[in-house]
Design an enzyme around this catalytic site. Sequence first.
Site, PDB file in Angstrom:
ATOM      1  N   HIS A  64       0.826  -1.207   0.000  1.00  8.91           N
ATOM      2  CA  HIS A  64       0.000   0.000   0.000  1.00  8.91           C
ATOM      3  C   HIS A  64       0.864   1.263   0.000  1.00  8.91           C
ATOM      4  CE1 HIS A  64      -4.296  -1.400   0.961  1.00  8.91           C
ATOM      5  NE2 HIS A  64      -3.607  -2.460   0.590  1.00  8.91           N
ATOM      6  N   ASP A  65       2.096   1.150   0.447  1.00  7.74           N
ATOM      7  CA  ASP A  65       3.010   2.291   0.379  1.00  7.74           C
ATOM      8  C   ASP A  65       3.545   2.469  -1.041  1.00  7.74           C
ATOM      9  OD1 ASP A  65       4.711   4.414   1.382  1.00  7.74           O
ATOM     10  OD2 ASP A  65       6.378   2.999   1.210  1.00  7.74           O
ATOM     11  N   GLY A  70       5.147   5.316  -4.908  1.00  8.50           N
ATOM     12  CA  GLY A  70       6.481   4.755  -4.778  1.00  8.50           C
ATOM     13  C   GLY A  70       6.807   4.408  -3.335  1.00  8.50           C
ATOM     14  N   ASP A  72       8.202   5.162  -0.447  1.00 10.23           N
ATOM     15  CA  ASP A  72       8.778   6.329   0.234  1.00 10.23           C
ATOM     16  C   ASP A  72       8.216   6.518   1.646  1.00 10.23           C
ATOM     17  OD1 ASP A  72       6.208   7.124  -0.310  1.00 10.23           O
ATOM     18  OD2 ASP A  72       6.750   9.009  -1.298  1.00 10.23           O
ATOM     19  N   SER A  74       5.349   7.030   2.649  1.00  8.53           N
ATOM     20  CA  SER A  74       4.312   8.057   2.774  1.00  8.53           C
ATOM     21  C   SER A  74       3.045   7.523   3.426  1.00  8.53           C
ATOM     22  CB  SER A  74       3.986   8.675   1.402  1.00  8.53           C
ATOM     23  OG  SER A  74       3.680   7.669   0.458  1.00  8.53           O
ATOM     24  N   GLU A  86      -2.297   9.638   3.314  1.00 15.47           N
ATOM     25  CA  GLU A  86      -2.620   8.370   2.649  1.00 15.47           C
ATOM     26  C   GLU A  86      -3.247   7.359   3.603  1.00 15.47           C
ATOM     27  OE1 GLU A  86       0.596   6.578   0.440  1.00 15.47           O
ATOM     28  OE2 GLU A  86       1.284   8.514  -0.295  1.00 15.47           O
ATOM     29  N   ASN A  92      -7.151   2.370   3.107  1.00 19.04           N
ATOM     30  CA  ASN A  92      -6.066   2.123   4.060  1.00 19.04           C
ATOM     31  C   ASN A  92      -6.528   2.049   5.510  1.00 19.04           C
ATOM     32  OD1 ASN A  92      -3.986   1.914   2.195  1.00 19.04           O
ATOM     33  ND2 ASN A  92      -3.606   4.121   2.168  1.00 19.04           N
ATOM     34  N   ASP A 245      -5.869 -17.555   4.215  1.00 20.25           N
ATOM     35  CA  ASP A 245      -5.573 -18.954   3.903  1.00 20.25           C
ATOM     36  C   ASP A 245      -5.941 -19.771   5.131  1.00 20.25           C
ATOM     37  OD1 ASP A 245      -4.527 -21.463   3.429  1.00 20.25           O
ATOM     38  OD2 ASP A 245      -2.433 -20.818   3.304  1.00 20.25           O
ATOM     39  N   THR A 248      -3.111 -22.983   6.095  1.00 22.19           N
ATOM     40  CA  THR A 248      -1.824 -22.700   6.750  1.00 22.19           C
ATOM     41  C   THR A 248      -1.697 -21.179   6.911  1.00 22.19           C
ATOM     42  OG1 THR A 248      -0.716 -22.726   4.585  1.00 22.19           O
ATOM     43  CG2 THR A 248      -0.689 -24.775   5.861  1.00 22.19           C
ATOM     44  N   ASP A 253       3.548 -20.097   2.006  1.00 26.17           N
ATOM     45  CA  ASP A 253       3.666 -21.244   1.112  1.00 26.17           C
ATOM     46  C   ASP A 253       2.745 -21.030  -0.083  1.00 26.17           C
ATOM     47  OD1 ASP A 253       1.102 -21.709   2.140  1.00 26.17           O
ATOM     48  OD2 ASP A 253       1.794 -23.237   3.553  1.00 26.17           O
TER      49      ASP A 253
END
Length: 325
Positions: A64-65, A70, A72, A74, A86, A92, A245, A248, A253
């Site tokens: 999510h960053d 990019g 950074d 943020s 953000e 988020n 999952d 497991t 995996d």
Amino acid sequence: MLLLNPALFFIVVSLFLGTLESRLTLDYYAKTCPKFSQIIQDTITNKQIASPTTAGATIRLFLHDCLPNGCDASVLVSSTSFNKAERDNEINLSLPGDGFDTIVRAKTALELACPNTVSCADILAVATRDLVTMAGGPYYPVYLGRRDGRVSRSSDVDGNLPKPTMPMSQIIEIFEKRGFSVEEMVALSGAHTIGFSHCNQISNDLYNYSKSSNYDPQYNPRFAQGLQKACTDYEKNPTLSVFNDIMTPNKFDNVYFQNLPKGLGVLKSDRGLFGDPRTKPFVETFAADETKFFKAFASAMQKLSLVGIKTGRKGEIRRRCDQIN
């Protein structure tokens, strides 16, 4: 899909970054913060033992960053009365607190050992890799020298992160505009082999799907009924969640991919991977061969860690990860 040779990868990175001062290296903190790797390793080990959902939370935080603006850091910045950051964008709000707490703990320890030296962006990148490995996943090199971004706007997130309810075409497009192939997107989706999803993210698929059926028919019926029971009080308790999952849940995996043909995908986007002809072949490949999944995942994560990075004067070393200097 093999990992790049470290020497060749360094050349590619160097050409990409251009100037000497902006060059990323594997041993960036060797002289300025020699205990960098050990401090992060100690931090994530203690945190993961205390809270086994930490690995999944941190991987999600990293994704999510990186995708909107990019890698950074943020996404770590808190909102102010003048700016909605953000992390407060609607998508988020469900990011688990364990991911944020892990980075804060590592940053605090690193500031004591080597003040104003290590970026929050580098901490997040390395903590993510170490947690993947600790959970049983592949190791991959992380090049260091990122700076932290000076901007964090909620509006920059819109349309740049995949939502579980999006059609597969839209999810593919989000990754494609960042330079990722369909195979790489599917491999990165394999991060759902650990972690959890909140019940309110799947409530429409479980209770209000259509007049003829309470739940999405792509679900395995027994699995859907189990999810309905687990999420019964989701309206009263928004923190209710289920493992991505169920077989497991804390082990990295390829079982996540093995679950999808059986109707055991929790999110609509999970089930969509097996239902779409563009992504289904990769699901089948990764389900059949864990080694191929690990190689593809490691390569895609290595590539993701270099998306939109800030270096040199383009960023800063934050004193606190939740505040721009």
